[in-house]
Design a protein around this motif. Sequence first.
Motif, PDB file in Angstrom:
ATOM      1  N   ALA A  56       0.871  -1.172   0.000  1.00  0.00           N
ATOM      2  CA  ALA A  56       0.000   0.000   0.000  1.00  0.00           C
ATOM      3  C   ALA A  56       0.908   1.222   0.000  1.00  0.00           C
ATOM      4  CB  ALA A  56      -0.894   0.007   1.234  1.00  0.00           C
ATOM      5  N   VAL A  57       0.553   2.206  -0.793  1.00  0.00           N
ATOM      6  CA  VAL A  57       1.383   3.412  -0.929  1.00  0.00           C
ATOM      7  C   VAL A  57       0.542   4.642  -0.634  1.00  0.00           C
ATOM      8  CG1 VAL A  57       2.709   4.836  -2.542  1.00  0.00           C
ATOM      9  CG2 VAL A  57       2.931   2.349  -2.601  1.00  0.00           C
ATOM     10  N   GLY A  58       1.133   5.549   0.105  1.00  0.00           N
ATOM     11  CA  GLY A  58       0.442   6.787   0.437  1.00  0.00           C
ATOM     12  C   GLY A  58       1.253   8.009   0.067  1.00  0.00           C
ATOM     13  N   TRP A  59       0.546   9.107  -0.113  1.00  0.00           N
ATOM     14  CA  TRP A  59       1.175  10.412  -0.304  1.00  0.00           C
ATOM     15  C   TRP A  59       0.797  11.296   0.881  1.00  0.00           C
ATOM     16  CZ3 TRP A  59       4.647  11.896  -3.943  1.00  0.00           C
ATOM     17  CH2 TRP A  59       4.758  11.125  -5.100  1.00  0.00           C
ATOM     18  N   PHE A  60       1.792  11.977   1.416  1.00  0.00           N
ATOM     19  CA  PHE A  60       1.604  12.928   2.499  1.00  0.00           C
ATOM     20  C   PHE A  60       2.250  14.238   2.076  1.00  0.00           C
ATOM     21  CE2 PHE A  60       0.063  10.247   6.008  1.00  0.00           C
ATOM     22  CZ  PHE A  60       0.267   8.994   5.457  1.00  0.00           C
ATOM     23  N   ARG A  61       1.905  15.314   2.757  1.00  0.00           N
ATOM     24  CA  ARG A  61       2.537  16.592   2.460  1.00  0.00           C
ATOM     25  C   ARG A  61       2.729  17.390   3.736  1.00  0.00           C
ATOM     26  NH1 ARG A  61      -2.395  19.682  -0.816  1.00  0.00           N
ATOM     27  NH2 ARG A  61      -3.760  20.021   1.001  1.00  0.00           N
ATOM     28  N   GLN A  62       3.723  18.248   3.688  1.00  0.00           N
ATOM     29  CA  GLN A  62       3.995  19.128   4.823  1.00  0.00           C
ATOM     30  C   GLN A  62       4.201  20.538   4.315  1.00  0.00           C
ATOM     31  OE1 GLN A  62       7.276  17.960   7.357  1.00  0.00           O
ATOM     32  NE2 GLN A  62       6.412  19.105   9.069  1.00  0.00           N
TER      33      GLN A  62
ATOM     34  N   TRP B 298       9.796   5.518   3.488  1.00  0.00           N
ATOM     35  CA  TRP B 298       9.516   6.894   3.088  1.00  0.00           C
ATOM     36  C   TRP B 298      10.523   7.367   2.049  1.00  0.00           C
ATOM     37  CZ3 TRP B 298       5.498  10.037   4.855  1.00  0.00           C
ATOM     38  CH2 TRP B 298       4.699   9.477   5.864  1.00  0.00           C
ATOM     39  N   GLY B 299      10.030   8.132   1.093  1.00  0.00           N
ATOM     40  CA  GLY B 299      10.893   8.802   0.138  1.00  0.00           C
ATOM     41  C   GLY B 299      11.378  10.113   0.720  1.00  0.00           C
ATOM     42  N   GLN B 300      12.171  10.827  -0.038  1.00  0.00           N
ATOM     43  CA  GLN B 300      12.841  12.020   0.477  1.00  0.00           C
ATOM     44  C   GLN B 300      12.004  13.288   0.346  1.00  0.00           C
ATOM     45  OE1 GLN B 300      13.013  11.047  -2.483  1.00  0.00           O
ATOM     46  NE2 GLN B 300      13.387  12.770  -3.836  1.00  0.00           N
ATOM     47  N   GLY B 301      10.927  13.269  -0.395  1.00  0.00           N
ATOM     48  CA  GLY B 301      10.096  14.451  -0.546  1.00  0.00           C
ATOM     49  C   GLY B 301      10.431  15.251  -1.794  1.00  0.00           C
ATOM     50  N   THR B 302       9.401  15.862  -2.349  1.00  0.00           N
ATOM     51  CA  THR B 302       9.571  16.735  -3.504  1.00  0.00           C
ATOM     52  C   THR B 302       8.729  17.983  -3.278  1.00  0.00           C
ATOM     53  OG1 THR B 302       9.477  16.848  -5.936  1.00  0.00           O
ATOM     54  CG2 THR B 302       7.731  15.596  -4.844  1.00  0.00           C
ATOM     55  N   LEU B 303       9.294  19.149  -3.557  1.00  0.00           N
ATOM     56  CA  LEU B 303       8.654  20.415  -3.223  1.00  0.00           C
ATOM     57  C   LEU B 303       7.722  20.873  -4.341  1.00  0.00           C
ATOM     58  CD1 LEU B 303       8.362  22.941  -1.421  1.00  0.00           C
ATOM     59  CD2 LEU B 303      10.390  23.861  -2.588  1.00  0.00           C
ATOM     60  N   VAL B 304       6.509  21.203  -3.955  1.00  0.00           N
ATOM     61  CA  VAL B 304       5.527  21.793  -4.866  1.00  0.00           C
ATOM     62  C   VAL B 304       5.214  23.196  -4.369  1.00  0.00           C
ATOM     63  CG1 VAL B 304       3.176  21.668  -5.757  1.00  0.00           C
ATOM     64  CG2 VAL B 304       4.540  19.573  -5.497  1.00  0.00           C
ATOM     65  N   THR B 305       5.417  24.169  -5.225  1.00  0.00           N
ATOM     66  CA  THR B 305       5.129  25.558  -4.885  1.00  0.00           C
ATOM     67  C   THR B 305       4.107  26.093  -5.875  1.00  0.00           C
ATOM     68  OG1 THR B 305       7.373  25.863  -4.041  1.00  0.00           O
ATOM     69  CG2 THR B 305       6.089  27.840  -4.496  1.00  0.00           C
TER      70      THR B 305
ATOM     71  N   THR C 159       0.733  24.192  -1.663  1.00  0.00           N
ATOM     72  CA  THR C 159       2.179  24.343  -1.534  1.00  0.00           C
ATOM     73  C   THR C 159       2.693  23.549  -0.344  1.00  0.00           C
ATOM     74  OG1 THR C 159       2.210  26.529  -2.569  1.00  0.00           O
ATOM     75  CG2 THR C 159       4.017  25.998  -1.067  1.00  0.00           C
ATOM     76  N   ALA C 160       3.636  22.660  -0.601  1.00  0.00           N
ATOM     77  CA  ALA C 160       4.147  21.783   0.457  1.00  0.00           C
ATOM     78  C   ALA C 160       5.259  20.905  -0.108  1.00  0.00           C
ATOM     79  CB  ALA C 160       3.032  20.899   1.003  1.00  0.00           C
ATOM     80  N   VAL C 161       5.948  20.250   0.792  1.00  0.00           N
ATOM     81  CA  VAL C 161       6.820  19.149   0.400  1.00  0.00           C
ATOM     82  C   VAL C 161       5.970  17.881   0.419  1.00  0.00           C
ATOM     83  CG1 VAL C 161       8.863  17.790   0.954  1.00  0.00           C
ATOM     84  CG2 VAL C 161       8.869  20.267   1.345  1.00  0.00           C
ATOM     85  N   TYR C 162       5.975  17.172  -0.686  1.00  0.00           N
ATOM     86  CA  TYR C 162       5.161  15.976  -0.824  1.00  0.00           C
ATOM     87  C   TYR C 162       6.044  14.741  -0.656  1.00  0.00           C
ATOM     88  CZ  TYR C 162       1.135  18.644  -2.352  1.00  0.00           C
ATOM     89  OH  TYR C 162       0.063  19.510  -2.396  1.00  0.00           O
ATOM     90  N   TYR C 163       5.570  13.817   0.176  1.00  0.00           N
ATOM     91  CA  TYR C 163       6.294  12.596   0.458  1.00  0.00           C
ATOM     92  C   TYR C 163       5.462  11.394   0.027  1.00  0.00           C
ATOM     93  CZ  TYR C 163       8.966  15.573   3.665  1.00  0.00           C
ATOM     94  OH  TYR C 163       9.734  16.565   4.210  1.00  0.00           O
ATOM     95  N   CYS C 164       6.122  10.403  -0.533  1.00  0.00           N
ATOM     96  CA  CYS C 164       5.440   9.136  -0.733  1.00  0.00           C
ATOM     97  C   CYS C 164       5.966   8.131   0.288  1.00  0.00           C
ATOM     98  CB  CYS C 164       5.607   8.604  -2.153  1.00  0.00           C
ATOM     99  SG  CYS C 164       7.292   8.211  -2.649  1.00  0.00           S
TER     100      CYS C 164
END
Length: 127
Positions: A32-38, A117-124, A90-95
């Motif tokens: 199971a895979v999830g996406w989170f954001r901060q 967890w992956g390292q995150g990718t920034l969405v602005t 706008t956030a850093v998105y993590y899978c």
Amino acid sequence: VQLQASGGGQVQAGSSLTLSCTGSGRPLSNYAVGWFRQAPGKEREFVSASRRSDNAKYYADSVKGRFTISRDSGKNTVYLQMNSLTAEDTAVYYCAAAKGPHVIVSAIRVEDSYVYWGQGTLVTVSS
């Protein structure tokens, strides 16, 4: 399994963006895979998840109808298609991946259900 998130960038409000979460080491079809954001100054929050056991998909209310999670087993990748982006996205998105293909519904939105967890990718998103 190791996860690599990519596809972030800076876009205008109303635009679309697709994030990728590519797995290595083991097939993501086993998890199971999830996406989170901060967002800046905020705690990390659930965005979306794909449960492999029954192909169920889950979304946070804030993204329902705008975001779509999907898988490409051949590319060992899980995508997050994001449409109608707003500044609030706008956030850093993590899978992240769980221990296996199934997470109970009551825990699908909980960070502790995911162990890889992956390292995150920034969405602005600029308005």
